[in-house]
Design a protein around this motif. Structure first.
Motif, short mmCIF file in Angstrom:
data_model
loop_
_atom_site.label_atom_id
_atom_site.label_comp_id
_atom_site.label_asym_id
_atom_site.label_seq_id
_atom_site.Cartn_x
_atom_site.Cartn_y
_atom_site.Cartn_z
N MET A 210 0.79 -1.29 -0.15
CA MET A 210 -0.03 -0.15 0.03
C MET A 210 0.79 1.31 -0.09
SD MET A 210 -2.78 1.24 2.77
CE MET A 210 -3.88 -0.36 2.22
N ASN A 211 1.86 1.29 0.69
CA ASN A 211 2.72 2.50 0.93
C ASN A 211 3.56 2.61 -0.40
OD1 ASN A 211 2.09 3.15 3.51
ND2 ASN A 211 3.72 1.81 4.44
N TYR A 212 3.90 1.51 -1.07
CA TYR A 212 4.61 1.48 -2.18
C TYR A 212 4.02 2.22 -3.48
CZ TYR A 212 7.61 0.01 -6.15
OH TYR A 212 8.37 0.10 -7.34
N ILE A 213 2.64 1.73 -3.61
CA ILE A 213 1.99 2.12 -4.82
C ILE A 213 1.53 3.39 -4.43
CG2 ILE A 213 -0.59 1.80 -5.85
CD1 ILE A 213 -0.50 -1.36 -5.12
N ARG A 214 1.03 3.89 -3.16
CA ARG A 214 0.85 5.34 -2.99
C ARG A 214 1.82 6.17 -3.33
NH1 ARG A 214 -0.52 5.11 2.11
NH2 ARG A 214 1.23 5.95 3.12
N GLY A 215 3.36 5.76 -2.64
CA GLY A 215 4.46 6.53 -2.85
C GLY A 215 4.91 6.53 -4.31
N LYS A 216 4.58 5.67 -5.06
CA LYS A 216 4.99 5.77 -6.66
C LYS A 216 4.21 6.53 -7.09
CE LYS A 216 8.53 3.41 -7.23
NZ LYS A 216 10.09 4.42 -7.87
N ALA A 217 2.82 6.43 -6.97
CA ALA A 217 1.97 7.64 -7.55
C ALA A 217 2.30 9.05 -7.11
CB ALA A 217 0.39 7.30 -7.04
N VAL A 218 2.62 9.41 -5.90
CA VAL A 218 2.88 10.66 -5.69
C VAL A 218 4.23 10.84 -6.29
CG1 VAL A 218 3.71 12.01 -3.50
CG2 VAL A 218 1.76 10.63 -3.28
N GLU A 219 5.15 10.17 -6.46
CA GLU A 219 6.35 10.30 -6.79
C GLU A 219 6.20 10.66 -8.34
OE1 GLU A 219 10.96 8.49 -7.37
OE2 GLU A 219 9.20 6.91 -6.77
N VAL A 220 5.49 9.87 -9.13
CA VAL A 220 5.54 10.11 -10.35
C VAL A 220 4.76 11.75 -10.82
CG1 VAL A 220 3.97 9.46 -12.61
CG2 VAL A 220 5.09 7.71 -11.28
N VAL A 221 3.73 11.98 -9.98
CA VAL A 221 3.28 13.35 -10.18
C VAL A 221 4.12 14.50 -9.90
CG1 VAL A 221 1.30 14.68 -9.36
CG2 VAL A 221 0.92 12.46 -9.40
N VAL A 222 4.93 14.36 -8.63
CA VAL A 222 5.73 15.32 -8.14
C VAL A 222 6.98 15.42 -9.31
CG1 VAL A 222 7.43 15.84 -6.26
CG2 VAL A 222 5.08 15.10 -5.75
N VAL A 223 7.45 14.56 -9.63
CA VAL A 223 8.56 14.44 -10.28
C VAL A 223 8.16 15.10 -11.80
CG1 VAL A 223 10.44 13.22 -11.78
CG2 VAL A 223 9.87 12.86 -9.19
N GLY A 224 6.93 14.63 -12.29
CA GLY A 224 6.60 14.98 -13.74
C GLY A 224 6.34 16.33 -13.47
N VAL A 225 5.53 16.95 -12.68
CA VAL A 225 5.01 18.26 -12.55
C VAL A 225 6.34 19.34 -12.28
CG1 VAL A 225 3.67 20.09 -11.26
CG2 VAL A 225 2.68 17.75 -11.74
N PHE A 226 7.13 18.68 -11.45
CA PHE A 226 8.50 19.82 -11.37
C PHE A 226 9.33 19.93 -12.58
CE2 PHE A 226 12.48 20.82 -9.56
CZ PHE A 226 12.24 21.78 -8.76
N THR A 227 9.41 18.60 -13.26
CA THR A 227 10.14 18.53 -14.48
C THR A 227 9.41 19.50 -15.44
OG1 THR A 227 10.93 16.26 -13.83
CG2 THR A 227 10.97 17.00 -16.23
N TYR A 228 8.19 19.52 -15.55
CA TYR A 228 7.59 20.17 -16.42
C TYR A 228 7.75 21.72 -16.32
CZ TYR A 228 4.04 22.71 -19.37
OH TYR A 228 3.12 23.45 -19.90
N LEU A 229 7.88 22.16 -15.02
CA LEU A 229 7.91 23.50 -14.85
C LEU A 229 9.35 23.96 -15.13
CD1 LEU A 229 6.03 23.74 -11.22
CD2 LEU A 229 5.03 24.44 -13.50
#
Length: 359
Positions: A210-229
């Motif tokens: 549960m922690n891994y799936i939730r953490g990966k989802a948050v990591e994808v969003v954070v890294v993707g958004v910050f990279t786009y900016l």
């Protein structure tokens, strides 16, 4: 040698709980390997249900009934996906088509830049080495393009299956969340009575997954958004597409970051050339990768068992070879599962546990 193996077998598998755990794991792995295509919608639904269970539990703690909490979370999830399909997917598709159209020009410019290297570093690089490198890279790129085209033409049926998944998977997710406790009771009835080790491993793995799936989802969003900016700040072309690639690259530990560096390097080099702006783009990109590995990952996965990078890469190669994308995605939990099973088989049951099993 045979006597040693016999003693090891009697020592490890004389416990009925160990035999039950081994048979359950063997059956589960065999079903997934043999029927992975059929079970794919269920596996995808399980991953999404694990991801959405966390906000459902948070809403329940505020006093909202589970059915209402499931409805709120599920409708929010569907609405988010509809927004992504309407706004993000068309942009990614347009940028992907444009990038593929410019690839020949990019390779031509890279070829010109590579041919300058022998003039800049005559003592270290020769023209023969550059020509060999260019020929090898071109042949491999053509082979990759032919393979990709043949797979794309052969997967028209897969597009229809994807449309079916868009209906089946959301329904499975909704009922998995709604009837969670009932489904768990059904699974409990199927399992044999000798399940002490199964309970020990499942309790350890449930929270980790549960922690891994939730953490990966948050990591994808954070890294993707910050990279786009960051890419948008430098006005880098195909910023949205590259940001999505960088975001999803975190799903593959170590290997994903190395692979996605190539398109970022090519696009930046094609747009800016060997200039200071190109250097800044690559420095910022490397900083993002460093912050992800040294800051974001420890924060998000503090409750997941730490594994040596050698074990993680080996798990990516082994499970990725067995189950493709999902094997890569669950490489760390599966490696943790192996570790949990070894730990459970190595620990001896307490006397009280033995008495409870007999009763």
């Amino acid at each position: 040698m045979f006597d040693y193996l016999k003693q090891w077998y009697n020592r490890k598998f004389s416990d009925p709980d160990a035999v039950t755990l081994f048979l359950l794991l063997l059956t589960t792995f065999a079903l997934i390997i043999l029927f992975s295509d059929i079970l794919a919608p269920i596996l995808v639904a399980l991953v999404l249900a694990y991801l959405l269970e966390w906000p459902v539990q948070r809403l329940e703690r505020t006093g909202i009934p589970r059915l209402s909490a499931v409805g709120i979370v599920f409708l929010s999830f569907v609405a988010l996906n509809v927004v992504l399909l309407l706004f993000l997917v068309p942009v990614i598709w347009q940028q992907s088509v444009a990038l593929v159209g410019e690839l020949p020009q990019m390779f031509a410019q890279v070829k010109v830049l590579l041919n300058r290297l022998p003039e800049m570093f005559p003592e270290y690089i020769s023209q023969a080495n550059i020509n060999t490198f260019i020929e090898t890279t071109t042949s491999r790129a053509l082979l990759f393009g032919e393979t990709l085209l043949s797979q794309s033409l052969g997967r028209i049926v897969g597009i229809m299956a994807l449309l079916i998944y868009l209906i089946i998977v959301p329904l499975l997710v909704f009922f998995m969340l709604k009837d969670k406790h009932q489904l768990l009771r059904h699974v409990s009835r199927i399992l044999p009575s000798n399940r002490r080790l199964i309970a020990q491993v499942s309790d350890e793995m449930n929270m980790q997954i549960m922690n891994y799936i939730r953490g990966k989802a948050v990591e994808v969003v954070v890294v993707g958004v910050f990279t786009y900016l960051c890419f948008a700040f430098f006005e880098l072309r195909y910023a949205a597409l590259l940001a999505v690639l960088v975001g999803f690259s975190v799903l593959i530990p170590y290997i994903g970051a190395a692979v996605v560096t190539l398109p970022v390097f090519l696009v930046a080099l094609f747009q800016f050339g060997w200039t200071g702006m190109f250097a800044w783009v690559m420095v910022v990109y490397l900083i993002i990768q460093a912050l992800d590995g040294n800051l974001l990952v420890p924060l998000l996965f503090s409750e997941v068992v730490n594994l040596n990078p050698v074990y993680i890469i080996a798990a990516v190669l082994v499970f990725g070879g067995l189950w493709g994308f999902w094997g890569v995605f669950f490489a760390i939990p599966l490696a943790s599962l192996v570790k949990a099973v070894i730990t459970a088989l190595s620990t001896k049951p307490e006397p009280t546990e033995l008495l409870e099993d007999k009763n």
